[in-house]
Design an enzyme around this catalytic site. Structure first.
Site, PDB file in Angstrom:
ATOM      1  N   LYS A 165       0.859  -1.188   0.000  1.00 41.71           N
ATOM      2  CA  LYS A 165       0.000   0.000   0.000  1.00 41.71           C
ATOM      3  C   LYS A 165       0.895   1.239   0.000  1.00 41.71           C
ATOM      4  O   LYS A 165       2.034   1.141   0.397  1.00 41.71           O
ATOM      5  CB  LYS A 165      -0.901   0.018   1.243  1.00 41.71           C
ATOM      6  N   HIS A 284      -6.591 -13.733  -7.131  1.00 38.19           N
ATOM      7  CA  HIS A 284      -7.402 -12.790  -6.362  1.00 38.19           C
ATOM      8  C   HIS A 284      -8.843 -12.877  -6.858  1.00 38.19           C
ATOM      9  O   HIS A 284      -9.077 -13.116  -8.042  1.00 38.19           O
ATOM     10  CB  HIS A 284      -6.866 -11.365  -6.515  1.00 38.19           C
TER      11      HIS A 284
END
EC number: 4.1.1.39
Length: 450
Positions: A165, A284
Site C-alpha cells: 500500500k 485474487h
C-alpha cells in the site's frame, strides 16, 4: 402432426423425483424463490429445463434427439428451514452436456440463462458436485500445496504475505523498495494489489523489474526464498501472457491473476502456462461479492472456489473468519476444505451439499487477507492450520517504525504461535498471552501490539 404445440408445464418433463443420480452427473443445488403462485416443483423443473435442453414449447427438432439422454432433471426439492417460500432444488445434468476441461462452458450451461427467468423471484446456485469423470478433464492448479512447499523450502507453518500500500500512486522504484523492506523483515511474499495492472504512474514492466530486484536482494540477505505476486492481469489474453512470460524470464517464483474480472478462459490459459514454466499462480477474487453477496440470488463463493480449483490457481483469497459471525466460520472452513482436501464429505452444517471427490487434482492454499493484525495471529493459526497464506497489509505497513519492523512483528508472532501450538498449548484460550510473551523478545512486535 406428431406433437401438440403450445406452452406446457416444465414439471411434466423435468421434475423426476424418482431419478437415481449417476456417478457421472453434475449435480447442482439451487436456492429457488418462486414468484407467488408458482409451485416449487414447477420452479425447480423450470430451472432444470432452462439450464439444459428445454425451451418453452415443444419444437419439431425435439424428435431428432433423445431428450431422456440429454435433459437436466430436478430430482429433489426441500424447503429451506426458517425461510418462507424458499426451496433447495437439486438438479442433475448429464455429463454429455458439457465440454471437457472448460469451466467457461460449465458456467454458461448451468448459470448462463436461467437467472433472469420470470417464474422465479430469485435464484442462487449454492453448490455443485463435479463428477470424477469431469474433474479428470482439468489440469487444475499449476502446482498445488506440496509442490509449492518444496519449491519454497518452507514447511510446518502458514506462509506470510502482505499487500503493498498505497495501492495506487507509487512509482516503480519506490514500490520495489517497499517490497524489499517487507521481504527483508521476514515475510515470504508481498503482493500487487488487484487493481495494479499497468497504469500511467507505474507501467508493468518497470514494476516487474524493480520487484525482481527486491526479491533477489532480500533472498541474498535472509537466505530464504522470497516471492512477490506480480499481477499479470491485463486487457487482453495476449498481453496477460506477455507479462507472465516476462516474469518467467526474470526468474521470479510467482505471478498473480484476477480470475473473475479476467475470466475463466484467460485464467485457465495462464494456469497451463504456469505449470509448463514452473511459475506459481496466486488468484485474487476481485468482483466476487457482486456474484456471491446476496443470500437469495447469485452464486455462493464455494462454487466459485471449486471452479477456480478446476481452472487452476495455487492460492486463492477466501476471507478471514476472524471477527465475523460464528455461523460464517463453519461455512468458510467448509470451502477452505474444498480447496485443500482430496475428498470432502457432505456436511450441510458447513454448507457442503454434496460429497466431492477431487481424485488427484492438486489443492489450493486459502489466503486470509483483509483487516487482520498480529493479535489475530493465534486465532488464524488455529483456524486455518499450516496450509494457508496469512496476509497482513496495513498490519505490516502500518507499523510505527516502518515496513521491515512490521514484517518482523508478524513473523515473530507467527513463529511464536506455531511453537506454542506444537508444544500443545491452546491457541484459542492462551492466544493473547502467547503474543505478550513473544513481545518480550521482540521490540518490533511490542511496538506493533501497542
Amino acid at each position: 402432426v406428431g406433437f401438440k404445440a403450445g406452452v406446457k408445464e416444465y414439471k411434466l418433463t423435468y421434475y423426476t423425483p424418482d431419478y437415481e443420480t449417476k456417478d457421472t452427473d453434475i449435480l447442482a443445488a439451487f436456492r429457488v424463490t418462486p414468484q407467488p403462485g408458482v409451485p416449487p416443483e414447477e420452479a425447480g423443473a423450470a430451472v432444470a429445463a432452462e439450464s439444459s435442453t428445454g425451451t418453452w414449447t415443444t419444437v419439431w427438432t425435439d424428435g431428432l434427439t433423445s431428450l431422456d439422454r440429454y435433459k437436466g432433471r430436478c430430482y429433489h426439492i426441500e424447503p429451506v428451514a426458517g425461510e418462507e417460500n424458499q426451496f433447495i432444488a437439486y438438479v442433475a445434468y448429464p455429463l454429455d452436456l458439457f465440454e471437457e476441461g472448460s469451466v467457461t462452458n460449465m458456467f454458461t450451461s448451468i448459470v448462463g440463462n436461467v437467472f433472469g427467468f420470470k417464474a422465479l423471484r430469485a435464484l442462487r446456485l449454492e453448490d455443485l458436485r463435479i463428477p470424477v469423470a469431469y474433474v479428470k478433464t482439468f489440469q487444475g492448479p499449476p502446482h498445488g500445496i506440496q509442490v509449492e512447499r518444496d519449491k519454497l523450502n518452507k514447511y510446518g507453518r502458514p506462509l506470510l504475505g502482505c499487500t503493498i500500500k498505497p495501492k495506487l500512486g507509487l512509482s516503480a522504484k519506490n514500490y520495489g523498495r517497499a517490497v524489499y523492506e517487507c521481504l527483508r523483515g521476514g515475510l515470504d511474499f508481498t503482493k500487487d494489489d488487484e487493481n495494479v495492472n499497468s497504469q500511467p504512474f507505474m507501467r508493468w514492466r518497470d514494476r516487474f523489474l524493480f520487484c525482481a530486484e527486491a526479491i533477489y536482494k532480500s533472498q541474498a540477505e535472509t537466505g530464504e526464498i522470497k516471492g512477490h505476486y506480480l499481477n499479470a492481469t491485463a486487457g487482453t489474453c495476449e498481453e496477460m501472457m506477455k507479462r507472465a512470460v516476462f516474469a518467467r524470464e526474470l526468474g521470479v517464483p510467482i505471478v498473480m491473476h484476477d480470475y473473475l474480472t479476467g475470466g475463466f478462459t484467460a485464467n485457465t490459459s495462464l494456469a497451463h502456462y504456469c505449470r509448463d514454466n514452473g511459475l506459481l499462480l496466486h488468484i485474487h477474487r476481485a468482483m466476487h461479492a457482486v456474484i456471491d453477496r446476496q443470500k437469495n440470488h447469485g452464486i455462493h463463493f464455494r462454487v466459485l472456489a471449486k471452479a477456480l480449483r478446476m481452472s487452476g490457481g495455487d492460492h486463492i483469497h477466501s476471507g478471514t473468519v476472524v471477527g465475523k459471525l460464528e455461523g460464517e466460520r463453519d461455512i468458510t472452513l467448509g470451502f477452505v476444505d474444498l480447496l485443500r482436501d482430496d475428498f470432502i464429505e457432505k456436511d450441510r452444517s458447513r454448507g457442503i451439499y454434496f460429497t466431492q471427490d477431487w481424485v488427484s487434482l492438486p489443492g489450493v492454499l486459502p489466503v486470509a487477507s483483509g483487516g487482520i493484525h498480529v493479535w489475530h495471529m493465534p486465532a488464524l493459526t488455529e483456524i486455518f492450520g499450516d496450509d494457508s497464506v496469512l496476509q497482513f497489509g496495513g498490519g505490516t505497513l502500518g507499523h510505527p517504525w516502518g515496513n521491515a519492523p512490521g514484517a518482523v512483528a508478524n513473523r515473530v508472532a507467527l513463529e511464536a504461535c506455531v511453537q506454542a501450538r506444537n508444544e500443545g498449548r491452546d491457541l484459542a484460550r492462551e492466544g493473547n498471552e502467547i503474543i505478550r510473551e513473544a513481545c518480550k523478545w521482540s521490540p518490533e512486535l511490542a511496538a506493533a501490539c501497542e
